[in-house]
Design an enzyme around this catalytic site. Structure first.
Site, PDB file in Angstrom:
ATOM      1  CE1 TYR A 253       2.591 -27.759  62.065  1.00  0.00           C
ATOM      2  CE2 TYR A 253       5.114 -27.491  62.589  1.00  0.00           C
ATOM      3  CZ  TYR A 253       4.012 -28.239  62.895  1.00  0.00           C
ATOM      4  OH  TYR A 253       3.857 -29.712  62.544  1.00  0.00           O
TER       5      TYR A 253
ATOM      6  CE  LYS B 298      -1.531 -36.316  48.620  1.00  0.00           C
ATOM      7  NZ  LYS B 298      -1.121 -37.227  48.783  1.00  0.00           N
TER       8      LYS B 298
ATOM      9  CG  ASP C 297      -0.025 -39.261  50.403  1.00  0.00           C
ATOM     10  OD1 ASP C 297       1.670 -39.484  49.157  1.00  0.00           O
ATOM     11  OD2 ASP C 297      -1.214 -40.086  49.202  1.00  0.00           O
TER      12      ASP C 297
ATOM     13  CG  ASP D  34       6.665 -31.129  63.120  1.00  0.00           C
ATOM     14  OD1 ASP D  34       7.192 -32.031  64.015  1.00  0.00           O
ATOM     15  OD2 ASP D  34       5.926 -30.902  64.060  1.00  0.00           O
TER      16      ASP D  34
ATOM     17  CG  ASP E   5       8.386 -36.457  65.774  1.00  0.00           C
ATOM     18  OD1 ASP E   5       9.360 -36.136  65.730  1.00  0.00           O
ATOM     19  OD2 ASP E   5       7.272 -36.306  66.531  1.00  0.00           O
TER      20      ASP E   5
END
Length: 355
Positions: free
Chosen positions: A142, A187, A219, A243, A247
């Site tokens: 970001y 990851k 994942d 993020d 959620d």
């Protein structure tokens, strides 16, 4: 005790939910002998309309000179077509970076009164859902370079060892205060940044020998959150993964409207906000759920102002609201009584008690 709070009401339902949180803070001040002074700050779409900038420097300075910041929500379709560097979300990123709040802590807890609202099977929910995601907030993709050249777009994901170490320490310290279990999510089978992340986390684990560190690919973590959320206590991860996962975690608890968050850095001046968006489609209808914002105010009292008893009082009043069978539209279920945003806030204020 007097505390100065910068208040960002923002866009959409932001002003409505913040108004209820301020009522709760005022009642807490009355009960416990504190004075909370509020300074309004324009950020997001409302600041674009007023200044042509989602966070002017003068508004940022108001936040930096406060004891902490309470934020409602920003953004909405109205500002979808403004230039990318002027979008409401850019104001939020600038605020986080300006305050140096690199650690975003999002609890995912199922309230027993809302167990039926979780989309997960009853037998999974009964095992318990009570964990925290510690998300790195001012680094990663970001905040990397973003560019488009012809028909190719590039976004840079970059982390330094020092950035990973400081958020890693927050993860370990948070785990120490809970059940001493920390899951580091990355990851590393694909990304160099994740391999560095894993290396630093394992180096830190040598200092925090009392904490059980585990590694999980992002994942797999996304799957495990819905398969067996009870296995998690504290999750620490980078910005984009955090993020997305937070959620997901909010929805398995029943409603995104119930989840608060805190963002902290090297000082006690923090940024506190619900994790949901501005929901412009329901703005002004008095149907938004203010509990996420009210619980964010409770987190402010606990983590920035060292007012644990006061935070407990707010959480107990929220529990009383749920015990009474009252629900806002997003958490309504059969047999419950639906109330509006202001009615929810008023009930919580009336049920605030000093033990």
């Amino acid at each position: 005790m007097t505390k100065n709070i910068a208040v960002i009401r923002g866009d959409g339902i932001g002003p409505e939910i913040v108004a209820e949180a301020l009522k709760v803070l005022d009642k807490v001040g009355e009960l416990f002998g504190h004075t909370f002074c509020y300074t309004d700050v324009d950020m997001g779409g409302c600041a674009i309309d007023k200044y042509g900038d989602p966070l002017p420097e003068s508004e940022l300075q108001k936040c930096l000179s406060s004891d902490s910041v309470l934020l409602g929500a920003v953004g909405g379709e109205k500002w979808n077509n403004v230039p990318g560097d002027k979008r409401p979300e850019k104001g939020l990123l600038r605020l986080r970076a300006g305050m140096g709040v690199y650690s975003n802590n999002r609890p995912a807890k199922i309230w027993k009164q809302l167990s039926d609202a979780s989309p997960l099977k009853k037998e999974i929910v009964e095992k318990g859902i009570d964990f925290i995601i510690v998300r790195e907030l001012i680094g990663g993709i970001y905040f990397g370079e973003h560019k488009t050249e012809g028909d190719t777009a590039t976004d840079v994901l970059s982390y330094s060892e020092s950035e990973i170490e400081r958020i890693g320490r927050i993860g370990f310290e948070t785990a120490r205060k809970r059940n001493k279990k920390l899951c580091s999510v990355e990851k590393s089978n694909v990304l160099d940044s994740s391999r560095l992340w894993k290396k630093v986390m394992h180096r830190l684990a040598e200092e925090y020998t009392d904490v059980d560190l585990s590694d999980m690919l992002v994942d797999n973590c996304a799957m495990q959150l819905v398969k067996n959320p009870a296995q998690f206590d504290v999750i620490v991860t980078e910005n984009m993964f955090g993020d997305i996962l937070s959620d997901e975690a909010s929805m398995i608890t029943g409603s995104i409207g119930m989840i608060p968050s805190s963002s902290l850095g090297a000082t006690s001046c923090g940024l506190y906000e619900p994790i949901h968006g501005s929901a412009p489609d329901i703005a002004g209808k008095n149907i938004a759920n203010p509990i996420g914002t009210i619980l964010s105010a409770a987190m402010m009292l606990r983590y920035s102002f060292d007012m644990g008893e006061e935070a407990d009082a707010i959480e107990n009043a929220v529990s009383a609201f749920l015990d009474a069978g009252l629900r806002t539209a997003d958490i309504i279920s059969e047999g419950m009584t639906q109330v509006g945003c202001s009615e929810c806030g008023e009930f919580i204020v009336k049920n605030l008690k000093r033990e």
